[in-house]
Design a protein around this motif. Structure first.
Motif, PDB file in Angstrom:
ATOM      1  N   VAL A 152      -0.976   1.956 -10.234  1.00 39.12           N
ATOM      2  CA  VAL A 152      -1.667   1.440  -9.050  1.00 39.12           C
ATOM      3  C   VAL A 152      -0.919   1.972  -7.841  1.00 39.12           C
ATOM      4  O   VAL A 152       0.319   1.993  -7.825  1.00 39.12           O
ATOM      5  CB  VAL A 152      -1.702  -0.098  -9.047  1.00 39.12           C
ATOM      6  CG1 VAL A 152      -2.214  -0.626  -7.710  1.00 39.12           C
ATOM      7  CG2 VAL A 152      -2.578  -0.617 -10.190  1.00 39.12           C
ATOM      8  N   HIS A 153      -1.648   2.417  -6.822  1.00 35.32           N
ATOM      9  CA  HIS A 153      -1.029   2.961  -5.614  1.00 35.32           C
ATOM     10  C   HIS A 153      -1.303   2.071  -4.416  1.00 35.32           C
ATOM     11  O   HIS A 153      -2.438   1.633  -4.202  1.00 35.32           O
ATOM     12  CB  HIS A 153      -1.574   4.371  -5.333  1.00 35.32           C
ATOM     13  CG  HIS A 153      -1.231   4.870  -3.959  1.00 35.32           C
ATOM     14  ND1 HIS A 153      -2.187   5.047  -2.974  1.00 35.32           N
ATOM     15  CD2 HIS A 153      -0.035   5.192  -3.392  1.00 35.32           C
ATOM     16  CE1 HIS A 153      -1.603   5.490  -1.882  1.00 35.32           C
ATOM     17  NE2 HIS A 153      -0.303   5.581  -2.092  1.00 35.32           N
ATOM     18  N   LEU A 154      -0.258   1.805  -3.643  1.00 34.49           N
ATOM     19  CA  LEU A 154      -0.384   1.072  -2.383  1.00 34.49           C
ATOM     20  C   LEU A 154       0.255   1.887  -1.277  1.00 34.49           C
ATOM     21  O   LEU A 154       1.406   2.319  -1.393  1.00 34.49           O
ATOM     22  CB  LEU A 154       0.316  -0.293  -2.476  1.00 34.49           C
ATOM     23  CG  LEU A 154      -0.234  -1.291  -3.501  1.00 34.49           C
ATOM     24  CD1 LEU A 154       0.611  -2.565  -3.491  1.00 34.49           C
ATOM     25  CD2 LEU A 154      -1.696  -1.612  -3.241  1.00 34.49           C
ATOM     26  N   ALA A 155      -0.495   2.115  -0.206  1.00 33.08           N
ATOM     27  CA  ALA A 155       0.034   2.811   0.973  1.00 33.08           C
ATOM     28  C   ALA A 155       0.381   1.785   2.036  1.00 33.08           C
ATOM     29  O   ALA A 155      -0.418   0.883   2.330  1.00 33.08           O
ATOM     30  CB  ALA A 155      -0.995   3.803   1.505  1.00 33.08           C
ATOM     31  N   LEU A 156       1.557   1.922   2.612  1.00 32.44           N
ATOM     32  CA  LEU A 156       2.046   0.982   3.621  1.00 32.44           C
ATOM     33  C   LEU A 156       2.269   1.720   4.943  1.00 32.44           C
ATOM     34  O   LEU A 156       3.259   2.441   5.097  1.00 32.44           O
ATOM     35  CB  LEU A 156       3.359   0.334   3.151  1.00 32.44           C
ATOM     36  CG  LEU A 156       4.012  -0.668   4.088  1.00 32.44           C
ATOM     37  CD1 LEU A 156       3.110  -1.896   4.293  1.00 32.44           C
ATOM     38  CD2 LEU A 156       5.367  -1.096   3.545  1.00 32.44           C
ATOM     39  N   PRO A 157       1.366   1.591   5.912  1.00 31.56           N
ATOM     40  CA  PRO A 157       1.586   2.225   7.221  1.00 31.56           C
ATOM     41  C   PRO A 157       2.909   1.760   7.813  1.00 31.56           C
ATOM     42  O   PRO A 157       3.285   0.588   7.693  1.00 31.56           O
ATOM     43  CB  PRO A 157       0.386   1.755   8.044  1.00 31.56           C
ATOM     44  CG  PRO A 157      -0.674   1.459   7.025  1.00 31.56           C
ATOM     45  CD  PRO A 157       0.065   0.891   5.846  1.00 31.56           C
ATOM     46  N   SER A 158       3.616   2.661   8.457  1.00 29.66           N
ATOM     47  CA  SER A 158       4.961   2.346   8.929  1.00 29.66           C
ATOM     48  C   SER A 158       4.975   1.238   9.977  1.00 29.66           C
ATOM     49  O   SER A 158       5.941   0.475  10.062  1.00 29.66           O
ATOM     50  CB  SER A 158       5.628   3.608   9.491  1.00 29.66           C
ATOM     51  OG  SER A 158       4.834   4.192  10.509  1.00 29.66           O
ATOM     52  N   ASP A 159       3.924   1.101  10.772  1.00 26.93           N
ATOM     53  CA  ASP A 159       3.908  -0.001  11.742  1.00 26.93           C
ATOM     54  C   ASP A 159       3.588  -1.329  11.060  1.00 26.93           C
ATOM     55  O   ASP A 159       4.124  -2.378  11.410  1.00 26.93           O
ATOM     56  CB  ASP A 159       2.912   0.278  12.877  1.00 26.93           C
ATOM     57  CG  ASP A 159       1.489   0.547  12.405  1.00 26.93           C
ATOM     58  OD1 ASP A 159       1.290   0.796  11.194  1.00 26.93           O
ATOM     59  OD2 ASP A 159       0.566   0.521  13.246  1.00 26.93           O
ATOM     60  N   VAL A 160       2.739  -1.287  10.044  1.00 25.44           N
ATOM     61  CA  VAL A 160       2.407  -2.510   9.302  1.00 25.44           C
ATOM     62  C   VAL A 160       3.634  -3.051   8.583  1.00 25.44           C
ATOM     63  O   VAL A 160       3.828  -4.272   8.486  1.00 25.44           O
ATOM     64  CB  VAL A 160       1.275  -2.222   8.292  1.00 25.44           C
ATOM     65  CG1 VAL A 160       1.077  -3.399   7.333  1.00 25.44           C
ATOM     66  CG2 VAL A 160      -0.025  -1.900   9.026  1.00 25.44           C
ATOM     67  N   ALA A 161       4.499  -2.156   8.086  1.00 26.69           N
ATOM     68  CA  ALA A 161       5.664  -2.576   7.301  1.00 26.69           C
ATOM     69  C   ALA A 161       6.507  -3.612   8.025  1.00 26.69           C
ATOM     70  O   ALA A 161       7.049  -4.540   7.398  1.00 26.69           O
ATOM     71  CB  ALA A 161       6.512  -1.359   6.942  1.00 26.69           C
ATOM     72  N   VAL A 162       6.627  -3.506   9.352  1.00 24.60           N
ATOM     73  CA  VAL A 162       7.508  -4.408  10.100  1.00 24.60           C
ATOM     74  C   VAL A 162       6.740  -5.508  10.827  1.00 24.60           C
ATOM     75  O   VAL A 162       7.326  -6.296  11.568  1.00 24.60           O
ATOM     76  CB  VAL A 162       8.370  -3.616  11.099  1.00 24.60           C
ATOM     77  CG1 VAL A 162       9.319  -2.675  10.354  1.00 24.60           C
ATOM     78  CG2 VAL A 162       7.495  -2.811  12.065  1.00 24.60           C
ATOM     79  N   GLN A 163       5.442  -5.574  10.619  1.00 29.83           N
ATOM     80  CA  GLN A 163       4.650  -6.640  11.232  1.00 29.83           C
ATOM     81  C   GLN A 163       4.650  -7.880  10.347  1.00 29.83           C
ATOM     82  O   GLN A 163       4.903  -7.806   9.143  1.00 29.83           O
ATOM     83  CB  GLN A 163       3.210  -6.164  11.454  1.00 29.83           C
ATOM     84  CG  GLN A 163       3.071  -5.075  12.494  1.00 29.83           C
ATOM     85  CD  GLN A 163       1.671  -4.464  12.544  1.00 29.83           C
ATOM     86  OE1 GLN A 163       0.781  -4.902  11.805  1.00 29.83           O
ATOM     87  NE2 GLN A 163       1.492  -3.456  13.382  1.00 29.83           N
ATOM     88  N   GLU A 164       4.348  -9.010  10.945  1.00 26.25           N
ATOM     89  CA  GLU A 164       4.332 -10.262  10.188  1.00 26.25           C
ATOM     90  C   GLU A 164       3.189 -10.257   9.177  1.00 26.25           C
ATOM     91  O   GLU A 164       2.063  -9.871   9.487  1.00 26.25           O
ATOM     92  CB  GLU A 164       4.156 -11.453  11.129  1.00 26.25           C
ATOM     93  CG  GLU A 164       4.173 -12.794  10.402  1.00 26.25           C
ATOM     94  CD  GLU A 164       3.960 -13.976  11.339  1.00 26.25           C
ATOM     95  OE1 GLU A 164       3.948 -15.113  10.853  1.00 26.25           O
ATOM     96  OE2 GLU A 164       3.795 -13.743  12.563  1.00 26.25           O
TER      97      GLU A 164
END
Length: 525
Positions: A152-164
């Motif tokens: 399973v693949h999950l992409a995490l945008p770099s700005d989303v990573a540090v958002q609540e």
């Protein structure tokens, strides 16, 4: 809690111990969140290796392995390893970074549509940020483990990573029933009992946890059995009813004669992904499996459910169906091969036999792709479930050393052997740095013949000149020594035995560069 922290918390809660990968600026928040949650990050030399390490670790532990890569080239480098897990039906969670969500439409630098890239080689590919990352990560881990397992693949945008990350109400995902009912099993039992020479065929869908139930079924049936490479060891290969490895390995013509000698195949977890030809669509097969494998012209009579439970239920109603001893003896002789007398270098088959004689029965073996794979798949004898690992569905070179790292981390106290060709070794020399840094006592044996012999044999059989397959193999022993690993060129079987014995006794890493005579490949391919 940020999305990165939510992911790390969920992974820790699922029992994940290691995260394999390469860092990039866009994925640092996730890696640091994993560190703070006690997940150990293993720095690989290449993202594809990270995926293979995670794949084998996850297969052994029963919890999906986790690999991490940055966006752009990090994600594209991950593709081969993820595709390997997809076609080898291995549980894996692949996490990649992605362009910041707020800038995605404008920022074209390193922008790749990762959902579209990974969708064909995963069970699911999605981008985080619009939901509860805890729930999405947990769902991904469960999906990766569900039959047939896969990535399973999950992409995490770099700005989303540090958002609540805002928690969503917990919801149980419905689990679709896979049981086909007693009627299907009754039909299979009737067909097996009406056959004269049934042959059991055990494939990669048969998890080691089902080994006892499968053994009881085969003992009740008293018929011979074949296995596919990915499930070698599910039943001990010293059993007198063992008739070889199907399909696509060495002496494949003899294996096909064994299959044709049967009037029915009882397939247990058989997956056509391991077959390089479509013979399975032309013979009568009844199947026990956790999911349907029907596709194209392959339409077996199937009973779907828990394989161990199905095997136990079928055992209770089966009649004994032993083969005539003269036929069994004939088919046993078909898989017995004497090593050739080499003209130069060592016989690959004799080398395999020597390694088998000195290696512990419960040791873990990983095999790379190349001409040696055909011999290892057929002639390496496996005696316990979950002790043999090979890239077979995808058949990708460069698998074995990274797989050995995953295996050794899963079982620190057990012996691990990686068998590779010189072509595959050239691809993955960077994995030696991981072995040295972690001081993993892996034994690597390189079958050196300065050629891509599998392709060389194919060229000659087609009447083509040898072209684009030969190369100047380097001194692998000297290279390994440069990484700080004990290594030497072993030109005799006595040296191989002595050095492997020493490495196992000292629990230390070793690289043996062994010159082999490739002429045997022509006789056994």
């Amino acid at each position: 809690m940020t999305h990165a922290e939510a992911i790390a918390e969920t992974l820790a809660g699922c029992g994940v111990e290691f995260v394999f990968g390469l860092p990039g600026g866009e994925v640092l928040a996730l890696i640091d969140a994993c560190r703070r949650r006690g997940l150990r990050f293993v720095l690989a030399g290449h993202e594809s290796s990270a995926a293979s390490m995670a794949q084998v670790f996850g297969q052994i532990k029963g919890v999906p392995g986790v690999c991490v890569a940055t966006l752009g080239p990090g994600a594209t480098n991950l593709v081969t390893g993820v595709a390997n897990a997809f076609l080898d039906r291995a549980p894996l969670l692949a996490l990649t970074a992605q362009i910041p969500g707020a800038a995605y439409a404008t920022m074209s630098h390193q922008r790749v549509a990762l959902d579209r890239l990974f969708s064909p080689i995963t069970k699911r590919s999605s981008t985080l940020g619009t939901g509860d990352s805890r729930k999405i990560t947990l769902s991904g881990m469960r999906l990766a483990s569900a039959p047939r397992p896969g990535p399973v693949h999950l992409a995490l945008p770099s700005d989303v990573a540090v958002q609540e990350c805002v928690a969503a109400p917990a919801m149980e995902e419905p689990i679709a029933s896979r049981y086909t009912g007693e009627d299907a099993l009754s039909k299979i039992a009737a067909r097996v009992n009406s056959s004269e020479r049934p042959l059991a065929l055990i494939g990669l869908g048969a998890d080691p946890s089902a080994a006892a139930a499968i053994r009881a079924l085969v003992n009740r049936l008293q018929a011979p059995f074949l296995v596919t490479p990915k499930v070698k060891g599910i039943l001990s290969e010293d059993d007198p009813r063992f008739l070889g490895v199907a399909s696509g390995m060495a002496i494949d013509r003899d294996i096909m004669e064994t299959i044709r000698a049967a009037d029915l195949l009882l397939a247990i977890g058989f997956d056509p992904v391991e077959c390089d030809k479509t013979w399975f669509a032309d013979v009568e097969i009844v199947a026990l499996d956790s999911v349907t494998m029907s596709e194209g012209n392959y339409r077996p009579m199937e009973a779907i459910g828990d394989i161990a439970a199905l095997a136990a239920a079928l055992t209770a109603v089966l009649e004994s169906k032993p083969w005539p001893e003269d036929l069994l003896s004939c088919r046993r002789k078909a898989i017995a091969r004497r090593p050739a007398d080499p003209r130069r270098g060592l016989s690959p088959l004799r080398l395999i036999e020597e390694l088998r004689s000195v290696f512990p029965l419960d040791g873990l073996v990983t095999c790379d792709v190349g001409a040696h794979k055909l011999l290892m798949g057929q002639f390496w004898r496996a005696y316990q479930p979950g002790t043999f690992f090979m890239s077979n569905g995808l058949s990708g070179m460069g698998f074995a050393i990274a797989a050995a790292v995953g295996a050794q981390l899963a079982y620190p106290g057990r012996a691990v052997l990686a068998v590779v060709g010189d072509g595959g070794m050239l691809m993955m020399l960077h994995d030696l740095a991981v072995i040295r840094r972690l001081n993993l006592p892996i034994v690597i044996v390189v079958f050196s013949d300065s050629s891509l012999s599998l392709i060389r044999v194919s060229q000659e059989r087609r009447g083509l000149p040898n072209y684009g397959v030969d190369f100047a193999a380097p001194d692998f022993a000297a290279i390994a020594q440069g990484f700080g690993i004990r290594a030497l060129r072993a030109e005799s079987l006595a040296t191989v035995r002595t050095e492997v014995d020493h490495a196992l006794a000292e629990h230390s890493p070793l690289v043996l560069d062994v010159p082999i005579d490739p002429s045997e490949y022509y006789d056994l391919a």
